[in-house]
Every structure is written in C-alpha cells, then in structure tokens.
Design a protein around this motif. Structure first.
Motif, PDB file in Angstrom:
ATOM      1  N   VAL A  88       0.844  -1.207   0.000  1.00 22.69           N
ATOM      2  CA  VAL A  88       0.000   0.000   0.000  1.00 22.69           C
ATOM      3  C   VAL A  88       0.876   1.252   0.000  1.00 22.69           C
ATOM      4  CG1 VAL A  88      -1.619   1.360   1.393  1.00 22.69           C
ATOM      5  CG2 VAL A  88      -2.012  -1.083   1.057  1.00 22.69           C
ATOM      6  N   TYR A 127       2.127   1.720  -3.437  1.00 22.88           N
ATOM      7  CA  TYR A 127       1.035   2.198  -4.297  1.00 22.88           C
ATOM      8  C   TYR A 127       0.814   3.697  -4.109  1.00 22.88           C
ATOM      9  CZ  TYR A 127      -3.689   2.503  -6.262  1.00 22.88           C
ATOM     10  OH  TYR A 127      -4.795   2.851  -6.999  1.00 22.88           O
ATOM     11  N   LYS A 128       0.730   4.123  -2.852  1.00 21.78           N
ATOM     12  CA  LYS A 128       0.483   5.546  -2.579  1.00 21.78           C
ATOM     13  C   LYS A 128       1.660   6.405  -3.038  1.00 21.78           C
ATOM     14  CE  LYS A 128      -2.745   5.070   1.278  1.00 21.78           C
ATOM     15  NZ  LYS A 128      -2.976   5.294   2.732  1.00 21.78           N
ATOM     16  N   LEU A 147      -9.585  -7.877   2.504  1.00 24.31           N
ATOM     17  CA  LEU A 147      -9.413  -6.455   2.827  1.00 24.31           C
ATOM     18  C   LEU A 147     -10.095  -5.544   1.807  1.00 24.31           C
ATOM     19  CD1 LEU A 147      -5.644  -6.577   3.891  1.00 24.31           C
ATOM     20  CD2 LEU A 147      -7.609  -6.240   5.404  1.00 24.31           C
ATOM     21  N   ARG A 148     -10.755  -6.170   0.839  1.00 26.92           N
ATOM     22  CA  ARG A 148     -11.454  -5.450  -0.236  1.00 26.92           C
ATOM     23  C   ARG A 148     -10.513  -4.551  -1.029  1.00 26.92           C
ATOM     24  NH1 ARG A 148     -14.933  -5.210   4.095  1.00 26.92           N
ATOM     25  NH2 ARG A 148     -14.384  -3.063   4.545  1.00 26.92           N
ATOM     26  N   MET A 149      -9.267  -4.979  -1.122  1.00 28.72           N
ATOM     27  CA  MET A 149      -8.299  -4.233  -1.924  1.00 28.72           C
ATOM     28  C   MET A 149      -8.210  -4.771  -3.344  1.00 28.72           C
ATOM     29  SD  MET A 149      -5.116  -3.594   0.673  1.00 28.72           S
ATOM     30  CE  MET A 149      -5.337  -2.718   2.218  1.00 28.72           C
ATOM     31  N   VAL A 181      -9.349  -2.158  -5.809  1.00 31.20           N
ATOM     32  CA  VAL A 181      -8.414  -1.037  -5.964  1.00 31.20           C
ATOM     33  C   VAL A 181      -7.212  -1.458  -6.800  1.00 31.20           C
ATOM     34  CG1 VAL A 181      -6.936   0.604  -4.729  1.00 31.20           C
ATOM     35  CG2 VAL A 181      -9.128  -0.074  -3.739  1.00 31.20           C
ATOM     36  N   PRO A 194     -12.244   0.916   7.227  1.00 28.95           N
ATOM     37  CA  PRO A 194     -13.329   1.583   6.490  1.00 28.95           C
ATOM     38  C   PRO A 194     -14.065   0.586   5.605  1.00 28.95           C
ATOM     39  CG  PRO A 194     -11.152   2.284   5.687  1.00 28.95           C
ATOM     40  CD  PRO A 194     -10.934   1.473   6.909  1.00 28.95           C
ATOM     41  N   THR A 195     -15.380   0.768   5.512  1.00 27.50           N
ATOM     42  CA  THR A 195     -16.178  -0.197   4.752  1.00 27.50           C
ATOM     43  C   THR A 195     -16.002  -0.011   3.242  1.00 27.50           C
ATOM     44  OG1 THR A 195     -18.033   1.300   5.033  1.00 27.50           O
ATOM     45  CG2 THR A 195     -17.923  -0.580   6.515  1.00 27.50           C
ATOM     46  N   ASP A 196     -15.823   1.222   2.821  1.00 30.43           N
ATOM     47  CA  ASP A 196     -15.643   1.484   1.393  1.00 30.43           C
ATOM     48  C   ASP A 196     -14.219   1.968   1.139  1.00 30.43           C
ATOM     49  OD1 ASP A 196     -18.195   0.817   0.477  1.00 30.43           O
ATOM     50  OD2 ASP A 196     -18.970   2.722   1.250  1.00 30.43           O
ATOM     51  N   LEU A 197     -13.398   1.024   0.724  1.00 30.42           N
ATOM     52  CA  LEU A 197     -12.009   1.385   0.463  1.00 30.42           C
ATOM     53  C   LEU A 197     -11.874   2.028  -0.901  1.00 30.42           C
ATOM     54  CD1 LEU A 197      -9.747  -1.568   1.652  1.00 30.42           C
ATOM     55  CD2 LEU A 197     -10.009   0.683   2.663  1.00 30.42           C
ATOM     56  N   ASP A 198     -11.105   3.090  -0.955  1.00 24.20           N
ATOM     57  CA  ASP A 198     -10.711   3.634  -2.246  1.00 24.20           C
ATOM     58  C   ASP A 198      -9.222   3.952  -2.156  1.00 24.20           C
ATOM     59  OD1 ASP A 198     -10.454   5.988  -0.812  1.00 24.20           O
ATOM     60  OD2 ASP A 198     -12.424   6.713  -1.415  1.00 24.20           O
ATOM     61  N   GLU A 199      -8.716   4.584  -3.183  1.00 27.85           N
ATOM     62  CA  GLU A 199      -7.275   4.819  -3.216  1.00 27.85           C
ATOM     63  C   GLU A 199      -6.807   5.684  -2.051  1.00 27.85           C
ATOM     64  OE1 GLU A 199      -6.496   6.422  -7.036  1.00 27.85           O
ATOM     65  OE2 GLU A 199      -7.121   4.624  -8.086  1.00 27.85           O
ATOM     66  N   GLU A 200      -7.674   6.589  -1.603  1.00 24.13           N
ATOM     67  CA  GLU A 200      -7.278   7.499  -0.528  1.00 24.13           C
ATOM     68  C   GLU A 200      -7.318   6.821   0.834  1.00 24.13           C
ATOM     69  OE1 GLU A 200      -6.014  10.376  -1.290  1.00 24.13           O
ATOM     70  OE2 GLU A 200      -6.416   9.851  -3.376  1.00 24.13           O
ATOM     71  N   SER A 201      -8.255   5.897   1.012  1.00 31.70           N
ATOM     72  CA  SER A 201      -8.460   5.329   2.344  1.00 31.70           C
ATOM     73  C   SER A 201      -7.750   3.980   2.534  1.00 31.70           C
ATOM     74  CB  SER A 201      -9.955   5.154   2.605  1.00 31.70           C
ATOM     75  OG  SER A 201     -10.524   4.267   1.659  1.00 31.70           O
ATOM     76  N   LEU A 202      -6.921   3.585   1.596  1.00 32.16           N
ATOM     77  CA  LEU A 202      -6.184   2.326   1.764  1.00 32.16           C
ATOM     78  C   LEU A 202      -5.382   2.374   3.056  1.00 32.16           C
ATOM     79  CD1 LEU A 202      -4.709   1.518  -1.771  1.00 32.16           C
ATOM     80  CD2 LEU A 202      -6.388   0.185  -0.504  1.00 32.16           C
TER      81      LEU A 202
END
Lengths: 100, 164
Positions: free
Chosen positions: A63, A66-67, A92-94, A97, B113-121
C-alpha cells in the motif's frame, strides 16, 4: 534466489516478490520501495505470481508503494496474485483497488 | 479428538517461522490437503503450502495474532514465551496462544473503512480484522497470562467426506 527483484526498462519498473512477504521480510522491502518511489517511475508492475504468503505488514508495504507511486504521478498494478495472498487482498477489499 | 500439540517459542519475530510452520502443518492434518510430492525436483521443501482455503484461513489468522503478541504484549523486546496449544478435530482446529506480556486492548481496535478507495487504503491496523474475518470464532482473555483462542471449522461437506 533473493525475495525481491527490481527490473527497470525505459517505461516500466517490475518488482517481483517471492516466498513470504511478512513482518520479518517487509522492512527489507521497504528500503527497496523507497528507492523505487524516489526514482519516480511512470509505471510499476508488482509481480506476485511467486508469492506464497503475505500478512498485514506485507500488505502495508505494498500500500505504501502504491500511494508513493500515485503521489508521484505514476501508476501501479499488481499481477499474478494467487491463493493466500489473493485471499487476503479480497478479505481487505483491496482487490478492486488493485484490479485483481 | 487427538491429544493437543504443544509448542513454546520465545516471544520474538525470530521464532515466528517455526510457529507458523507448525500451525500450517497442523491445519493440513485437519484439511487433508495434498502434500507436495517430495520426489518433485521443482518442489521447494521450505515453502509453506497453504493453498487449501482452510489452511489459508488458519495460517493467515495465526500469523496476525503471533505478530500482535510480539508487538503489543512483548513490545518487540521479547522477554517471555509464546505458548501454543493446537487441538485437532475431525471438524476443525483450535489454537490457543498464551503470553505473559502486556494485555492488549482489543476493544480499542479501529475497524477498517467499509468502502475502500485509493485514498483510504490502510497502512496498518489490519491484523485483527484479518484474523477475525478468517476464523469462525476468536476470543481474547487479558491476563497475564493473556490468552488468544482461535477456532476454525472445516466446511461441512469436507467433514462428511472425511468421515465416509
């Protein structure tokens, strides 16, 4: 065979991670990541096809990469994730992304 | 139910691979996952094979809890042991992890967080979430000694096959 390998061409940086990426091996990868980010690559592919195990420390390292790449204006994709590492990214629902 | 497997290792990361390998092999005894062929020259004998979903879940959860004990209970300084008791059954596995370090405030773990996006990884705080999600049950009793109890059940269809 080293656990990490970086290959660079003019338009692509490929980071291959093998074996186990965990709390013991992630600090060494962090040094590699700092060097990759500092080189401001346009496109990075992380090849996990030979990665067998990952833990949250390993995920955190990826991560961070990536960032760092995104903040420098580049793009990063993960390829070849399978079995336990893929299960962790999905948990992790990644996976969305990282387009896994 | 077989007699439990017991293993004690110093509470540092140096001994983590030994503990992880023991848990992986124990999980494989329950899941009956296929062992690599030792005659296969391409098979790496040092690889920990957790391709079976049951093995994946057990080992993933255990790795996170072992990390937690080393980091939070022993503050990365060691100074105590991590005692494992692994109980194998036809329908699952129980792993008890005991340490004599500082108690962990499990109620203060921030949910992901329940909704991960690029910012909240997230770059941390994922370990307890991974362990809880991978397992059917996980409890923690602060001490000392502190006791983690991890339980993973085999899918019912596989239990039935194992009994037939």
């Amino acid at each position: 065979m080293p656990p990490f390998e970086v290959q660079r061409t003019s338009d692509l940086t490929t980071l291959t991670v093998r074996g186990s990426l965990d709390i013991n091996s992630a600090p060494a990868l962090a040094e590699e990541i700092d060097q990759i980010v500092a080189s401001r690559p346009g496109r990075v592919v992380v090849d996990l096809s030979t990665l067998d195990l990952i833990d949250s420390s390993g995920v955190a390292a990826l991560v961070k990469l990536y960032k760092g790449i995104r903040n420098a204006g580049g793009s990063m994709t993960i390829s070849g994730a399978r079995d336990q590492p893929l299960a962790i990214f999905k948990l992790l629902r990644m996976d969305k992304v990282f387009n896994l | 139910m077989a007699a439990p497997i017991r293993l004690s290792v110093p509470g540092t990361l140096r001994y983590r691979p030994i503990a992880v390998r023991a848990v992986a092999e124990a999980a494989r005894l329950v899941s009956c996952s296929v062992q690599p062929d030792p005659r296969d020259p391409s098979a790496d004998p040092l690889t920990i094979d957790v391709r079976h979903p049951f093995d994946t879940a057990v080992v993933s959860a255990f790795m996170e809890i072992f990390n937690n004990v080393v980091i939070h209970a022993y503050q990365r300084r060691g100074g105590g042991m991590i005692d494992l008791e692994i109980t194998l059954a036809n329908d699952g596995i129980v792993i008890e992890i005991t340490d004599s370090g500082r108690p962990f405030d499990i109620d203060n773990v921030t949910p992901l967080p329940t909704d991960l996006d690029e910012e909240s990884l997230p770059e941390g705080g994922m370990g307890i979430h991974i362990a809880k999600t991978m397992l059917d049950d996980m409890t923690y009793e602060p001490g000392p000694p502190n006791l983690w109890r991890l339980y993973k059940r085999l899918p019912a269809a596989q239990v039935a096959v194992g009994r037939s």
